[in-house]
Design a protein around this motif. Structure first.
Motif, short mmCIF file in Angstrom:
data_model
loop_
_atom_site.label_atom_id
_atom_site.label_comp_id
_atom_site.label_asym_id
_atom_site.label_seq_id
_atom_site.Cartn_x
_atom_site.Cartn_y
_atom_site.Cartn_z
N ASN A 1 60.93 25.47 45.01
CA ASN A 1 60.68 26.28 43.83
C ASN A 1 61.98 26.79 43.22
O ASN A 1 62.20 26.68 42.01
N ASP A 2 62.86 27.34 44.05
CA ASP A 2 64.11 27.90 43.54
C ASP A 2 64.99 26.82 42.94
O ASP A 2 65.62 27.02 41.88
N ALA A 3 65.03 25.64 43.58
CA ALA A 3 65.87 24.55 43.07
C ALA A 3 65.38 24.05 41.72
O ALA A 3 66.18 23.84 40.79
N GLN B 1 38.85 37.77 27.21
CA GLN B 1 38.38 38.58 26.07
C GLN B 1 39.36 38.50 24.90
O GLN B 1 38.94 38.62 23.74
N GLN B 2 40.63 38.28 25.17
CA GLN B 2 41.60 38.05 24.10
C GLN B 2 41.50 36.62 23.57
O GLN B 2 41.49 36.39 22.36
N VAL B 3 41.40 35.67 24.49
CA VAL B 3 41.39 34.26 24.09
C VAL B 3 40.14 33.92 23.29
O VAL B 3 40.17 33.07 22.40
N GLU B 4 39.02 34.58 23.57
CA GLU B 4 37.79 34.32 22.83
C GLU B 4 37.97 34.55 21.33
O GLU B 4 37.26 33.95 20.51
N LYS B 5 38.90 35.40 20.96
CA LYS B 5 39.13 35.71 19.55
C LYS B 5 39.99 34.65 18.85
O LYS B 5 40.16 34.69 17.63
N ILE B 6 40.55 33.73 19.62
CA ILE B 6 41.35 32.63 19.05
C ILE B 6 40.41 31.45 18.86
O ILE B 6 40.04 30.78 19.82
N THR B 7 40.02 31.18 17.63
CA THR B 7 38.88 30.29 17.39
C THR B 7 39.26 28.85 17.04
O THR B 7 38.37 28.01 16.91
N ASN B 8 40.54 28.55 16.88
CA ASN B 8 40.90 27.18 16.48
C ASN B 8 41.28 26.29 17.66
O ASN B 8 41.54 25.10 17.47
N VAL B 9 41.34 26.85 18.87
CA VAL B 9 41.67 26.08 20.06
C VAL B 9 40.69 26.45 21.18
O VAL B 9 39.96 27.42 21.08
N ASN B 10 40.70 25.64 22.24
CA ASN B 10 39.77 25.89 23.34
C ASN B 10 40.48 25.66 24.67
O ASN B 10 41.51 24.96 24.73
N VAL B 11 39.93 26.24 25.74
CA VAL B 11 40.46 26.05 27.09
C VAL B 11 39.33 25.57 27.98
O VAL B 11 38.25 26.17 28.03
N TYR B 12 39.58 24.46 28.66
CA TYR B 12 38.68 23.96 29.70
C TYR B 12 39.33 24.28 31.02
O TYR B 12 40.46 23.86 31.29
N HIS B 13 38.64 25.01 31.88
CA HIS B 13 39.27 25.55 33.09
C HIS B 13 38.26 25.59 34.21
O HIS B 13 37.07 25.32 34.03
N ARG B 14 38.73 25.99 35.42
CA ARG B 14 37.87 26.00 36.59
C ARG B 14 37.41 27.40 37.00
O ARG B 14 36.56 27.55 37.86
N GLY B 15 38.01 28.43 36.41
CA GLY B 15 37.60 29.77 36.77
C GLY B 15 38.50 30.81 36.14
O GLY B 15 39.55 30.49 35.59
N ILE B 16 38.07 32.05 36.22
CA ILE B 16 38.76 33.17 35.58
C ILE B 16 39.21 34.17 36.63
O ILE B 16 38.47 34.48 37.57
N ASP B 17 40.44 34.65 36.48
CA ASP B 17 40.95 35.67 37.39
C ASP B 17 41.96 36.53 36.63
O ASP B 17 42.70 36.01 35.78
N PRO B 18 42.01 37.83 36.91
CA PRO B 18 42.97 38.68 36.19
C PRO B 18 44.41 38.55 36.68
O PRO B 18 45.32 39.06 36.02
N THR B 19 44.63 37.87 37.80
CA THR B 19 45.99 37.78 38.34
C THR B 19 46.87 36.89 37.47
O THR B 19 46.41 35.89 36.91
N PRO B 20 48.18 37.19 37.36
CA PRO B 20 49.11 36.28 36.68
C PRO B 20 49.41 35.08 37.58
O PRO B 20 49.12 35.10 38.78
N ILE B 21 49.98 34.05 36.99
CA ILE B 21 50.30 32.85 37.75
C ILE B 21 51.43 33.15 38.74
O ILE B 21 52.44 33.74 38.40
N ARG B 22 51.20 32.76 39.99
CA ARG B 22 52.16 33.02 41.07
C ARG B 22 52.06 31.91 42.12
O ARG B 22 51.04 31.25 42.25
N GLN B 23 53.14 31.74 42.89
CA GLN B 23 53.17 30.88 44.06
C GLN B 23 52.80 29.43 43.74
O GLN B 23 52.11 28.76 44.50
#
Length: 303
Positions: free
Chosen positions: A87-89, A159-181
């Motif tokens: 990761n560091d490299a 809840q923020q992304v739902e207000k963006i109506t010109n694009v969409n996200v296909y995903h596997r699940g929702i979590d409030p954590t930021p991306i890590r590890q």
């Protein structure tokens, strides 16, 4: 290794003979994307299946806008679980040697252009596997205009992304954590999404029933065959409602007489107006050959 390397992208997409982006990614024509938006996933899937492309579809997604289809050109990213030395490299290499800014997912979003779709393998990680949230989806909206993201992992800030109506996200699940590890080991490289494979420049058709990845060298053929199937269905439904033909007539190999009826309808019906670029000489010739005792070509009832 290099991220988003033109030589590598050209090497893995040798069948594409059209225009490319500066990084070597195939650039399927805007008109093909436009036409792709009006066909169904099954209509696009069938020509791929018949040509041996068995692993282009993946279902089992959640979406932000449940009834919204997106079509665009793939920008791929592959992530693995974090190992500190690797990761560091790679993070240092991208930021210092390649002049990128921020974390790995930001590098991908910063590369997007109009009609792009991010396709990211986050190894089905949802907790701390949230590729996009409110800020990054705003950037995707601004950059792609009508694209989005397909993530084999998670997202946040719904809840923020739902207000963006010109694009969409296909995903596997929702979590409030930021991306890590997580560590990105490839950008615009072959990418596994569930049981499907996507290459940079593939046409992404993300629909409420699932996601299809269409190789760029087959995109025009897929559109033409799908449109032919679609307009024949429109004609067939109309004639069935009128009681002119049976389902066996419509679903089987069409006779020359049926083809002549179709072509007259095709030239004059308002319902066929959007399909006038299609040509039918081969199909009519195959029908005549069958009736004269010859063998039919590949066309058949459906391609």
């Amino acid at each position: 290794m290099k991220y988003d390397n033109p030589e590598d992208i050209i090497q893995i997409t040798p069948l594409w003979e059209g225009e490319r982006f500066p990084n070597g990614r195939p650039k399927v024509a805007d008109d093909i994307l436009r036409r792709m938006r009006r066909i169904t996933l099954e209509e696009a899937w069938s020509p791929l299946w018949r040509r041996g492309y068995d692993f282009q579809f993946q279902g089992d997604f959640q979406t932000v806008h449940s009834d919204m289809t997106i079509v665009g050109r793939a920008v791929t990213a592959v992530f693995v679980p974090e190992r500190p030395d690797l990761n560091d490299a790679l993070l240092r290499y991208g930021n210092e040697d390649e002049g990128r800014k921020g974390f790995f997912n930001q590098w991908v979003i910063d590369s997007l252009v109009e009609d792009d779709v991010v396709v990211a393998d986050l190894f089905d990680k949802v907790y701390k596997g949230t590729l996009v949230g409110g800020n990054l989806m705003t950037a995707i909206s601004t950059r792609t205009k009508r694209g989005g993201a397909v993530v084999w992992g998670g997202m946040r800030d719904v809840q923020q992304v739902e207000k963006i109506t010109n694009v969409n996200v296909y995903h596997r699940g929702i979590d409030p954590t930021p991306i890590r590890q997580v560590t990105m080991t490839g950008m615009n490289v072959p990418c596994r999404i569930g049981s499907a494979i996507c290459l940079p420049g593939d046409v992404v058709m993300a629909t409420p029933v699932g996601v299809l990845f269409i190789p760029p060298h087959l995109a025009e053929l897929v559109v033409v065959l799908a449109e032919k199937s679609q307009v024949r269905d429109i004609f067939g439904f109309e004639r069935l409602e009128q009681g002119v033909y049976t389902t066996a007539d419509i679903d089987g190999d069409w006779s020359t007489a049926l083809w002549q009826d179709f072509l007259q309808w095709f030239r004059t019906s308002d319902k066929a107006a959007d399909y006038q670029s299609l040509e039918w000489d081969q199909e009519l010739a195959e029908a005549r050959e069958r009736e004269s005792g010859g063998s039919a070509g590949e066309g058949g009832p459906r391609a």
